[in-house]
Write an enzyme that holds these catalytic residues in place. Structure first.
Site, PDB file in Angstrom:
ATOM      1  N   GLU A 242      18.728 -26.873 -63.364  1.00 23.68           N
ATOM      2  CA  GLU A 242      17.341 -26.435 -63.334  1.00 23.68           C
ATOM      3  C   GLU A 242      16.947 -26.066 -64.754  1.00 23.68           C
ATOM      4  OE1 GLU A 242      18.987 -25.579 -59.326  1.00 23.68           O
ATOM      5  OE2 GLU A 242      19.540 -24.685 -61.232  1.00 23.68           O
TER       6      GLU A 242
ATOM      7  N   TYR B 183      17.773 -32.934 -72.114  1.00 23.65           N
ATOM      8  CA  TYR B 183      18.332 -33.395 -70.841  1.00 23.65           C
ATOM      9  C   TYR B 183      17.930 -34.842 -70.560  1.00 23.65           C
ATOM     10  CZ  TYR B 183      19.225 -28.407 -70.171  1.00 23.65           C
ATOM     11  OH  TYR B 183      19.646 -27.112 -70.318  1.00 23.65           O
TER      12      TYR B 183
END
Length: 178
Positions: free
Chosen positions: A123, A135
């Protein structure tokens, strides 16, 4: 040189002047100093102690990053049958955007591959654009939203990276991590 030897050598490689080592209880004071700077509701020493205990049982994996002997970041993940879930990547604000986060994520990804896992999840705050971009470079894609996940005020984007056990993903890591 065996695959395991190459992976261990890669993990010890001094990238961006950053050296990684396994997280231990003795690191807690330095970890908490960073934790308190980067999170409005930081984890407590007890939470970290519990996570470190999970290392002993093989349920968790945590490392700390040092630059010039100073602890500048840490990261960890938990293991499920086919996946790894990144629990945190935190970098001292004075060291951010200097390769520490990337070095930590490289280590987590290689470790998940070593365990023959096929996916990773995490998350990230909707407001954390630099982390989301990092990411994405590693192949993570948005998969959903957790409303008010952070401090019951800010949403989290759930991101997944699949097929980390493939030769193609290994090649991606080689390119990102050296």
């Amino acid at each position: 040189m065996s695959i395991v030897s190459r992976l261990l050598e890669r993990r010890l490689h001094d990238t961006y002047g950053v050296r990684l080592e396994p997280m231990r209880r003795r690191h807690l004071k330095e970890i908490l100093a960073i934790e308190n700077q980067v999170y409005p509701k930081p984890w407590t020493p007890g939470v970290f102690q519990s996570e470190i205990e999970g290392i002993r049982t093989g349920e968790r994996y945590y490392v700390v990053a040092r630059r010039a002997g100073v602890l500048v970041g840490y990261a960890g993940m938990l293991f499920a049958p086919d996946e790894a879930h990144v629990t945190n990547i935190a970098v001292d604000p004075a060291q951010q955007r200097g390769g520490v986060g990337r070095t930590l994520l490289c280590d987590l990804a290689w470790t998940a591959r070593e365990r023959n896992l096929s996916a990773m999840s995490l998350e990230v705050r909707v407001s954390n654009d630099p982390a989301k971009e990092m990411y994405r470079r590693f192949g993570f894609q948005p998969a959903g939203i957790r409303p008010k996940y952070y401090e019951n005020t800010e949403d989290a984007i759930v991101m997944w990276c699949h097929d980390i056990d493939t030769p193609e993903y290994a090649a991606k890591l080689e390119g990102l991590c050296g």
